[in-house]
Design a protein around this motif. Structure first.
Motif, PDB file in Angstrom:
ATOM      1  N   TRP A 219     -11.492  13.526  -7.125  1.00  0.00           N
ATOM      2  CA  TRP A 219     -10.303  13.464  -7.961  1.00  0.00           C
ATOM      3  C   TRP A 219      -9.581  14.807  -8.001  1.00  0.00           C
ATOM      4  O   TRP A 219      -8.333  14.851  -8.009  1.00  0.00           O
ATOM      5  CB  TRP A 219     -10.660  13.025  -9.379  1.00  0.00           C
ATOM      6  N   SER A 222      -7.655  15.134  -4.830  1.00  0.00           N
ATOM      7  CA  SER A 222      -6.478  14.262  -4.869  1.00  0.00           C
ATOM      8  C   SER A 222      -5.402  14.817  -5.802  1.00  0.00           C
ATOM      9  O   SER A 222      -4.204  14.716  -5.515  1.00  0.00           O
ATOM     10  CB  SER A 222      -6.875  12.859  -5.333  1.00  0.00           C
ATOM     11  N   ALA A 309      -1.005  12.069 -13.373  1.00  0.00           N
ATOM     12  CA  ALA A 309      -2.049  11.047 -13.247  1.00  0.00           C
ATOM     13  C   ALA A 309      -1.702  10.033 -12.170  1.00  0.00           C
ATOM     14  O   ALA A 309      -2.561   9.637 -11.367  1.00  0.00           O
ATOM     15  CB  ALA A 309      -2.263  10.351 -14.589  1.00  0.00           C
ATOM     16  N   VAL A 310      -0.436   9.598 -12.121  1.00  0.00           N
ATOM     17  CA  VAL A 310      -0.013   8.632 -11.108  1.00  0.00           C
ATOM     18  C   VAL A 310      -0.101   9.242  -9.716  1.00  0.00           C
ATOM     19  O   VAL A 310      -0.590   8.608  -8.771  1.00  0.00           O
ATOM     20  CB  VAL A 310       1.421   8.150 -11.396  1.00  0.00           C
ATOM     21  N   LYS A 313      -3.685   9.460  -8.671  1.00  0.00           N
ATOM     22  CA  LYS A 313      -4.216   8.133  -8.363  1.00  0.00           C
ATOM     23  C   LYS A 313      -3.769   7.665  -6.989  1.00  0.00           C
ATOM     24  O   LYS A 313      -4.570   7.112  -6.211  1.00  0.00           O
ATOM     25  CB  LYS A 313      -3.756   7.142  -9.437  1.00  0.00           C
ATOM     26  N   HIS A 316      -5.637   9.482  -4.467  1.00  0.00           N
ATOM     27  CA  HIS A 316      -7.039   9.055  -4.476  1.00  0.00           C
ATOM     28  C   HIS A 316      -7.217   7.710  -3.784  1.00  0.00           C
ATOM     29  O   HIS A 316      -8.285   7.440  -3.217  1.00  0.00           O
ATOM     30  CB  HIS A 316      -7.533   8.977  -5.923  1.00  0.00           C
ATOM     31  N   ILE A 317      -6.184   6.867  -3.827  1.00  0.00           N
ATOM     32  CA  ILE A 317      -6.264   5.595  -3.113  1.00  0.00           C
ATOM     33  C   ILE A 317      -6.386   5.831  -1.614  1.00  0.00           C
ATOM     34  O   ILE A 317      -7.176   5.174  -0.922  1.00  0.00           O
ATOM     35  CB  ILE A 317      -5.032   4.731  -3.435  1.00  0.00           C
ATOM     36  N   GLN A 320      -9.870   6.882  -0.986  1.00  0.00           N
ATOM     37  CA  GLN A 320     -10.794   5.745  -1.037  1.00  0.00           C
ATOM     38  C   GLN A 320     -10.744   4.929   0.252  1.00  0.00           C
ATOM     39  O   GLN A 320     -11.779   4.450   0.736  1.00  0.00           O
ATOM     40  CB  GLN A 320     -10.468   4.857  -2.235  1.00  0.00           C
ATOM     41  N   HIS A 344      -8.199  -1.059  -5.267  1.00  0.00           N
ATOM     42  CA  HIS A 344      -8.039   0.388  -5.356  1.00  0.00           C
ATOM     43  C   HIS A 344      -7.090   0.788  -6.478  1.00  0.00           C
ATOM     44  O   HIS A 344      -7.109   1.939  -6.920  1.00  0.00           O
ATOM     45  CB  HIS A 344      -7.497   0.942  -4.034  1.00  0.00           C
ATOM     46  N   PHE A 345      -6.265  -0.141  -6.963  1.00  0.00           N
ATOM     47  CA  PHE A 345      -5.265   0.168  -7.976  1.00  0.00           C
ATOM     48  C   PHE A 345      -5.810  -0.098  -9.375  1.00  0.00           C
ATOM     49  O   PHE A 345      -6.788  -0.834  -9.542  1.00  0.00           O
ATOM     50  CB  PHE A 345      -4.000  -0.668  -7.742  1.00  0.00           C
ATOM     51  N   TRP A 346      -5.171   0.502 -10.368  1.00  0.00           N
ATOM     52  CA  TRP A 346      -5.563   0.267 -11.761  1.00  0.00           C
ATOM     53  C   TRP A 346      -5.457  -1.212 -12.100  1.00  0.00           C
ATOM     54  O   TRP A 346      -4.427  -1.854 -11.867  1.00  0.00           O
ATOM     55  CB  TRP A 346      -4.663   1.068 -12.707  1.00  0.00           C
ATOM     56  N   VAL A 353       1.794   0.622 -11.119  1.00  0.00           N
ATOM     57  CA  VAL A 353       2.253   1.972 -10.775  1.00  0.00           C
ATOM     58  C   VAL A 353       3.766   2.065 -10.924  1.00  0.00           C
ATOM     59  O   VAL A 353       4.294   3.063 -11.431  1.00  0.00           O
ATOM     60  CB  VAL A 353       1.820   2.343  -9.346  1.00  0.00           C
TER      61      VAL A 353
END
Length: 485
Positions: A219, A222, A309-310, A313, A316-317, A320, A344-346, A353
């Motif tokens: 994290w 990312s 944060a977005v 994320k 980070h996707i 991943q 992979h998404f919230w 997003v």
């Protein structure tokens, strides 16, 4: 009306003044309307349908503003006649108000606005009460809503414009890939190579060595990656290949760049509007603007925190996707392929997003709109503006959010949003979308007609139902081949 020049009605207003004011207002309104009209014709002529729909969304917002203005104008006298207890007016104020001085309202003394008879001194005071909202306050609120909507539309458009300029730099990557794929199709059968996963640059850049299983390290990597080279050529090439292999395997020369731009334009029409939940935020922010709380200073950090944060994320996707390939294989024949997936998404929702980006842009627009509104109506030294040490950080954060969203987060969203399990309808060209929509509407109408005729005169089933299936297959084949061409 009340005595004095400010209170004269139309009965005592020179007709040339009335005609002159009406001429100016109508001229400005018609100019704005014609500008929007010709902009729409230009977008239709260029077949920019998503942008045209975004323009229609702007027109809807302007209509909503007009309706709000009408309500405030029609009911301003009625609202100002509603009286409340005097002690309720001394709490939850943007500026400190002394009980023995009802005129001490942050810079309000120098403003000149129309005064209605219901707002004249003594209307509610005769009952020992205070007006719920004065005509002057309604006028200020009216201006604030207008400024907020304009700033939000302008800032959203600027974000999309600058983000699109950043994304257009990827076009030469797509052109190089298209040329390479075309050469391979025209040339001889190329010998299939073996890709050693952990030696691949995409994996080495995303799949860390020591501590690779630690989520915190991943994290952090990312988080900082969004500030420098958020999307490079290797990321674009790998994600493009994964998308095509997952959704469009039969057409390796599919123009992913054009599809991505069409998908971004489609999402733009959602970003430019002010949804119902954003109006709830407006009411909440206005409620929290209490003297001594410095609410707008703390609220300014919310879009920045959400944006970081977005961005983390989205980065980070990509990490991943690289980790999944690295954990499953050591070496594979052919090119490296990632597997897009919603998980992979919230909350397994890629569209979430976009909603967060919408909220981020609106919150940032709110901060800037409040600054300009207070500056014009009350002045920089007004108590409602706040202390100097709280103003400058708000402006810096606003500019930082605007730049980071335009040049990093939005391009990241444009490509990572395509890494979900399903694809956007923008995968089809506009004329193909129109044909599919027309076919679907026609099929619904035919089905309704068949159902209604069956209710009236029951009849045996058709002798050859396979023909409908064959017809559907034929339409599907025609659609796919048209999309490939």
């Amino acid at each position: 009306m009340a005595g004095g020049g400010e209170g004269e009605s139309l009965k005592y207003t020179p007709t040339w003044v009335l005609a002159l004011v009406c001429t100016v207002i109508v001229a400005i309104s018609l100019t704005a309307e014609r500008l929007l009209h010709y902009t729409g014709k230009f977008l239709v002529r260029k077949k920019q349908w998503p942008l045209f729909e975004a323009l229609l969304k702007i027109k809807e917002e302007l209509m909503l503003l007009g309706f709000i203005s009408l309500l405030l104008t029609v009911f301003q006298d009625r609202i100002s006649t509603i009286c409340i207890a005097q002690h309720l007016t001394y709490d939850w104020l943007p500026c400190k108000k002394e009980k023995d001085d009802q005129e001490a309202n942050g810079g309000g003394g120098h403003r000149r606005l129309l005064a209605a008879p219901s707002d004249a001194p003594g209307h509610c005071q005769s009952e020992g009460k205070a007006p719920l909202l004065s005509v002057q306050a309604l006028h200020d609120l009216h201006i604030f809503i207008f400024v907020l909507a304009v700033v939000h539309v302008v800032f959203s458009a600027l974000t999309i414009l600058f983000g699109s300029l950043q994304i257009r730099q990827w076009k030469h990557w797509e052109d190089a890939i298209q040329k390479k794929e075309g050469d391979q199709e025209q040339g001889q059968q190329q010998q299939e190579k073996v890709t050693h996963i952990h030696q691949h640059d995409f994996i080495r850049g995303r799949f860390l060595g020591i501590g690779k299983d630690l989520a915190l390290l991943s994290w952090l990597h990312s988080f900082f990656k969004q500030f420098y080279g958020s999307v490079n050529e290797l990321d674009y090439t790998t994600l493009r290949r994964g998308f095509i292999n997952n959704h469009y395997r039969d057409n390796p020369t599919f123009n992913f760049y054009k599809y991505m731009l069409r998908a971004l334009e489609t999402d733009f029409k959602k970003v430019v509007g002010i949804s119902w939940y954003l109006w709830i935020l407006v009411v909440l922010f206005l409620l929290l603007n209490v003297h001594g709380w410095h609410a707008y200073f703390w609220i300014a950090f919310l879009p920045l925190i959400l944006l970081l944060a977005v961005g983390a994320k989205l980065e980070h996707i990509i990490t991943q996707l690289a980790r999944e390939v690295a954990q499953r294989h050591v070496a594979i024949p052919g090119e490296l392929l990632v597997k897009p997936s919603d998980h992979h998404f919230w909350f397994n929702k890629p569209r979430l997003v976009l909603i967060l980006i919408h909220i981020i842009l609106f919150q940032n627009s709110f901060e800037i709109a409040v600054f300009f509104w207070v500056l014009v109506l009350y002045g920089f030294d007004s108590c409602i503006m706040g202390q100097f040490g709280y103003i400058i950080p708000r402006l810096i954060i606003g500019v930082l959010v605007q730049l980071l969203c335009s040049y990093s987060t939005l391009p990241l969203y444009a490509i990572v949003a395509q890494m979900g399990s399903s694809f956007n309808k923008a995968i089809f060209e506009d004329h193909i979308q129109a044909k599919i929509t027309g076919w679907a509407n026609k099929a619904k109408m035919n089905r309704k007609n068949v159902d209604s005729s069956n209710k009236k005169t029951p009849s045996p089933p058709p002798p050859a139902p396979e023909s409908n299936i064959d017809q559907g297959r034929e339409i599907e084949i025609q659609t796919i081949s048209a999309a490939q061409n």
